[in-house]
Design an enzyme around this catalytic site. Sequence first.
Site, PDB file in Angstrom:
ATOM      1  NE  ARG A 123       4.033  -2.233  -2.416  1.00  0.00           N
ATOM      2  CZ  ARG A 123       3.411  -1.111  -2.101  1.00  0.00           C
ATOM      3  NH1 ARG A 123       2.273  -1.159  -1.426  1.00  0.00           N
ATOM      4  NH2 ARG A 123       3.925   0.046  -2.455  1.00  0.00           N
ATOM      5  NE  ARG A 128       3.785  11.291  -3.914  1.00  0.00           N
ATOM      6  CZ  ARG A 128       3.489  10.007  -4.100  1.00  0.00           C
ATOM      7  NH1 ARG A 128       2.361   9.654  -4.662  1.00  0.00           N
ATOM      8  NH2 ARG A 128       4.334   9.078  -3.733  1.00  0.00           N
ATOM      9  NE  ARG A 174       5.514   7.727   0.810  1.00  0.00           N
ATOM     10  CZ  ARG A 174       4.802   6.985  -0.024  1.00  0.00           C
ATOM     11  NH1 ARG A 174       3.582   7.334  -0.361  1.00  0.00           N
ATOM     12  NH2 ARG A 174       5.317   5.880  -0.518  1.00  0.00           N
ATOM     13  CE  LYS A 216      -1.043   1.971  -5.477  1.00  0.00           C
ATOM     14  NZ  LYS A 216       0.257   2.342  -6.066  1.00  0.00           N
ATOM     15  NE  ARG A 237       7.942   4.104  -3.298  1.00  0.00           N
ATOM     16  CZ  ARG A 237       7.655   5.411  -3.269  1.00  0.00           C
ATOM     17  NH1 ARG A 237       8.587   6.296  -2.986  1.00  0.00           N
ATOM     18  NH2 ARG A 237       6.436   5.813  -3.518  1.00  0.00           N
TER      19      ARG A 237
HETATM   20  P1  ADP Z   1       3.769   3.492  -3.100  1.00  0.00           P
HETATM   21  O1  ADP Z   1       3.552   4.922  -3.365  1.00  0.00           O
HETATM   22  O2  ADP Z   1       5.148   3.048  -3.438  1.00  0.00           O
HETATM   23  O3  ADP Z   1       2.737   2.612  -3.671  1.00  0.00           O
HETATM   24  P2  ADP Z   1       2.815   2.893  -0.409  1.00  0.00           P
HETATM   25  O4  ADP Z   1       2.428   4.086   0.378  1.00  0.00           O
HETATM   26  O5  ADP Z   1       1.740   2.007  -0.887  1.00  0.00           O
HETATM   27  O6  ADP Z   1       3.781   3.385  -1.555  1.00  0.00           O
HETATM   28  O7  ADP Z   1       3.841   1.999   0.455  1.00  0.00           O
HETATM   29  C1  ADP Z   1       5.019   2.519   0.949  1.00  0.00           C
HETATM   30  C2  ADP Z   1       5.926   1.407   1.413  1.00  0.00           C
HETATM   31  O8  ADP Z   1       5.245   0.623   2.393  1.00  0.00           O
HETATM   32  C3  ADP Z   1       6.325   0.414   0.357  1.00  0.00           C
HETATM   33  O9  ADP Z   1       7.426   0.843  -0.392  1.00  0.00           O
HETATM   34  C4  ADP Z   1       6.623  -0.823   1.199  1.00  0.00           C
HETATM   35  O10 ADP Z   1       7.876  -0.720   1.818  1.00  0.00           O
HETATM   36  C5  ADP Z   1       5.566  -0.747   2.271  1.00  0.00           C
HETATM   37  N1  ADP Z   1       4.348  -1.491   1.902  1.00  0.00           N
HETATM   38  C6  ADP Z   1       3.131  -0.956   1.669  1.00  0.00           C
HETATM   39  N2  ADP Z   1       2.253  -1.909   1.343  1.00  0.00           N
HETATM   40  C7  ADP Z   1       2.921  -3.070   1.336  1.00  0.00           C
HETATM   41  C8  ADP Z   1       2.571  -4.405   1.078  1.00  0.00           C
HETATM   42  N3  ADP Z   1       1.328  -4.765   0.704  1.00  0.00           N
HETATM   43  N4  ADP Z   1       3.518  -5.368   1.180  1.00  0.00           N
HETATM   44  C9  ADP Z   1       4.756  -5.048   1.533  1.00  0.00           C
HETATM   45  N5  ADP Z   1       5.162  -3.808   1.800  1.00  0.00           N
HETATM   46  C10 ADP Z   1       4.264  -2.809   1.705  1.00  0.00           C
END
Ligand code: ADP
Length: 315
Positions: free
Chosen positions: A88, A127, A139, A13, A150
Amino acid sequence: MRLILLGPPGAGKGTQAQHLVQRHGIVQLSTGDMLRAAVKAGTPVGLKAKDIMASGGLVPDEVVVGIIADRIEEADAKNGFILDGFPRTVPQAQALDKLLKSKGLALDAVLELRVNEGALLRRVETRIAEMKARGEAVRADDTPEVLSQRLANYRAQTEPLVDYYGEKRKLATIDGMKSIDEVTADIKRVLDALSESAAKPTKARRKPAAKKAKAKKAAKAASAGRSAKKAKTAKKAVKKAAKKAVKKTAKKAAPKRGAAKKAKKSAKPAAKKAKTAARKGSVKRTRKGAKASSRPAKKVTKKRAKSARRLTKRG
Ligand code: ADP
């Protein structure tokens, strides 16, 4: 342009969002990045999110909805945005719908990047290795254990959005297993087709009106069919009633042998009436009805004729 990128962690994404930012001059709004920034800055939101994120859980809906609501108000988002990592959950999607509606904005498309899970783990491992090689900080949630959490969250909470946006006819599914360039090209094709159909009101856009007219026509035909059916039923009822009346009176008239001549004579106006009634009710008169009749027949026929008229009028 307002887009959502949907897909499990590691689906690509972020990479595709960067291409879209450059091509369309819109901003990428990644709740993950925003939350990580909040954690780094030690803001109240960051403090709330820190441990949840590290364990691979989801930050409460109201927190992320609040962040997005504030962010899309900013000047750089006026031209459009790509939501990455938001919504999400279904409640987050509903909150977004409400938010956009209140601002008179609409979503253009939801792009789902579909990937197979086995590949995701390998991608995230690559990654991590690349980031380490570049000397970048990894991270806290980029570990195989947290990744599986996740992924489980994605399946349970986020995947229902595929149906949610599918039903709203906003979803475009893209094969995220292809190379980065191929995925970029596929997304471009989807968005080009979208803006083309938005630019010229072609068949697809005229369809609802055409459909409406067709439905109206069909309804009219159906109601005509119904009234034709009604008329047919009424016709049948009249025919039956006339026949019955004639039979009844014929029976009554028969024993009065001496009065046969008289009956025949007096039957004439009654028969005439029956004929008129039958005609009015669009029913063919029977021969029997013309011959056999008497006073009571006259009465009954008159009554039946009246009811026949009433029935055909209604029909
Ligand atoms: P990923 O690579 O898992 O998609 P993101 O960078 O989008 O990771 O998000 C990392 C973390 O931030 C998630 O695992 C969650 O804990 C939190 N997070 C991000 N966006 C949301 C959301 N829309 N609702 C709830 N938690 C979120």
